[in-house]
Design an enzyme around this catalytic site. Structure first.
Site: not given
Length: 649
Positions: A409-410
């Site tokens: 994820h970011c």
């Protein structure tokens, strides 16, 4: 300011004193270990002072190494200057803390600075130590973080070890804080006062300059002694989380409540959060208002919730965002956003054990529950992801080997994390970039790596292709490559995954060059202030020495014509083994223009001097000739030029 002297001696040994040729080596070794270190105690900081020959005094009585001269105190006790009068409470506390911190060190290591830092949870106390070693005239240094439960504690623990490599950078973060980046790790510190900050930055600047001049890079024998302290990390998880905190995070994990100390407000917020799920599930989100949600919660909990309106709105938005589930790209890999990384229930439901955090601004929400790997970069075209893809591939494969799953994820799951998943697919399954992009966008249509990441993916595709071809060639000739093979472990395409519930059935495949512009995840940040530039600006404010035209015979040695090219460490000389030893105080940094000008003047003067000496030598050998030295010097220069032209012809 008070002066404190700490006597440090190694443990007593039952062996007799050696005699013969080895005695001198033993005495020198004892001289390094049996010594006293003096400190200047300021409010909030302790500065280590240079030893003034105490080691020689300690090494004289080699037959009785633990015996102290009369009138002096026992080892590990301090001696203050003049030793009179009552000391203030903060000095006594700092002296006691100093003794405890010295006990954490190896006998051959010294504290150059101990700075007190602000603590997020009083009454805890935190200290930043700049520690150097006395081994073989080494100038290597590391940063240590020390934790005290409170000011009256008689023990301390180690919570941080950060070696200072040649790439170390120090940035000012504002409000008295600064961050240190070294070897890919970044840590933030905030001293308790301006004076403490100034003392700390000066010592850090010197240590960084020495590391840069010595060429300390990870992977070699440099700073190998730092592993001793890395094995001694023993602070609790709360302290470790504070040392790992980032200054510019935008999303934080909730504070860890002490066991049995949850406040009434926290209990109410937990109750609201538990009921909010049920209210949202039974409401028409297209027509219901925030006020109606709050009124429904008041009916369920039986109490007014006026003071929790902002909390309810915030959690309501969070829960709605979390309804956008993470995309399952491969059976063992999910691609999502910060909302998915903060949803503990979803993570547990998806059997996630590893979380790959590709965002610079997002914290690790559950460090005690999951295995994290962080790549701290911004969503900018200049950010470099390619150097991290080997380790991210290994991290994802670790989760797959354990039979669990990983979430990548970011901020939004669009650019940074998506590019990393694409790189993983290209390496793991032998796909080209276009094939990997089609597969990922089929399962997560919003994937849009920025142009900089796409360029890096194309470069990575070329690296993988060359590596596979090299691997095949080595197999043909019967050579086994010692490097890790980049050939894909699985070459067969994966079966298509079923679409996520509630997801769109459309397939949006975008070309590499014709991808539509999407809003950026974060706004651009203003440039950070580097400590090296600040120190250079400060040095330029100092009054410069009177610069007069030096004569040929009176030039300073630093500008001699036979010296190596100038560098910022002109007062660092080479010792045995090619190491650098600092002599005298650090010089103020001068402007590059003045240094170049002075060096050019020195070179011209030295050559003129050489021509004069040669001319005088020929004049003595040929007394019959009546030409003047000046004319002879011009003729010699002309003959040299003519000879060069003849050689060229």
């Amino acid at each position: 300011m008070a002066l404190v002297t700490v006597s440090r001696s190694p443990p007593a040994s039952g062996h007799s004193t050696p005699v013969g040729p080895t005695q001198d080596r033993v005495v020198r070794r004892r001289g390094r270990l049996q010594r006293r270190q003096s400190f200047a105690v300021l409010r909030g900081a302790v500065l280590g002072l240079q030893d003034g020959g105490d080691s020689n005094v300690a090494s004289e009585a080699d037959s009785e190494p633990m015996e102290e001269p009369s009138g002096e105190e026992q080892p590990t006790e301090d001696q203050t200057d003049k030793g009179q009068g009552l000391q203030s409470p903060w000095k006594q506390v700092q002296k006691r803390h100093l003794h405890l911190m010295v006990e954490l060190l190896r006998p051959q290591d010294d504290i150059r600075l101990a700075a007190q830092l602000e603590a997020a949870r009083p009454p805890r106390l935190r200290y930043l130590l700049v520690v150097s070693t006395g081994e073989e005239l080494s100038e290597e240094a590391i940063l240590l973080g020390v934790d005290f439960p409170d000011s009256s504690s008689h023990s301390c623990t180690l919570g941080l070890v950060l070696p200072l490599w040649s790439d170390t950078q120090v940035y000012l973060d504002g409000d008295g804080g600064f961050s240190v980046t070294s070897g890919g790790q970044s840590r933030i510190f905030k001293p308790v006062s301006i004076q403490t900050m100034w003392a700390t930055l000066q010592v850090l600047h010197q240590a960084c300059e020495v590391a840069l001049g010595s060429g300390l890079v990870p992977g070699g024998s440099a700073l190998a002694w730092a592993t001793y302290y890395q094995e001694k990390l023993n602070s609790d998880q709360g302290c470790l989380n504070e040392w790992m905190a980032m200054s510019d995070l935008e999303s934080f994990r909730p504070p860890n409540a002490e066991p049995g100390q949850a406040s009434e407000q926290e209990k109410m917020e937990q109750a609201i959060l538990a009921e909010l799920w049920q209210v949202l599930d039974t409401s028409d989100l297209d027509s219901v208002t925030s006020k109606e949600i709050r009124q429904a919660l008041e009916l369920r909990l039986g109490c007014p919730l006026q003071q929790y309106r902002d909390f309810i709105d915030n959690q309501m938005l969070l829960l709605m965002a979390q309804q956008d589930r993470a995309s399952r790209i491969f059976p063992h890999l999910y691609l999502g956003s910060e909302w998915n990384a903060a949803n503990l229930e979803e993570l547990q439901k998806n059997r996630v054990s590893h979380i790959l955090n590709m965002a610079r601004e997002i914290d690790n929400f559950f460090p005690e529950r999951f295995t994290y790997y962080n790549v701290r970069v911004w969503d900018e075209e200049s950010a470099q992801l390619l150097p991290h893809w080997k380790e991210t591939h290994r991290f994802i494969e670790d989760a797959r080997a354990q039979g669990t799953r990983v979430l990548v994820h970011c901020k939004m799951g669009v650019s940074r994390s998506a590019a990393t998943v694409l790189a993983y697919a290209m390496k793991q399954y032998g796909w080209d970039l276009e094939q990997a992009l089609i597969h990922v966008q089929e399962l997560r249509p919003i994937v849009r790596p920025n142009h900089g990441f796409l360029r890096q993916l194309r470069t990575y595709q070329g690296i993988l292709t060359a590596s596979r071809q090299s691997h095949v060639w080595e197999q043909k000739v019967g050579v086994v490559s010692p490097e890790e093979p980049l050939a894909p472990e699985v070459s067969t395409p994966l079966p298509p995954l079923p679409p996520e519930p509630g997801g769109s059935g459309e397939v949006m495949v975008m070309g590499l060059e014709g991808s539509q512009e999407t809003p950026k995840e974060e706004l651009g940040l203003r440039p950070r202030i580097n400590l090296r530039g600040v120190m250079r600006s400060i040095s330029l404010l100092e009054p410069s020495e009177s610069e007069s035209t030096p004569e040929a015979g009176g030039l300073p040695e630093v500008f001699s014509s036979d010296e190596e090219p100038l560098h910022p460490f002109s007062q660092l000389s080479r010792a045995k083994g090619g190491q650098r030893v600092r002599k005298g105080p650090w010089p103020a940094l001068k402007s590059r223009q003045s240094v170049v000008a002075l060096h050019s003047a020195a070179l011209v003067a030295s050559r003129t001097r050489a021509f004069q000496e040669q001319g005088q030598g020929q004049e003595q050998s040929e007394p019959g000739m009546s030409s003047t030295p000046r004319l002879r010097k011009v003729m010699r220069q002309a003959s040299v030029d003519d000879s060069r032209e003849e050689d060229k012809a």
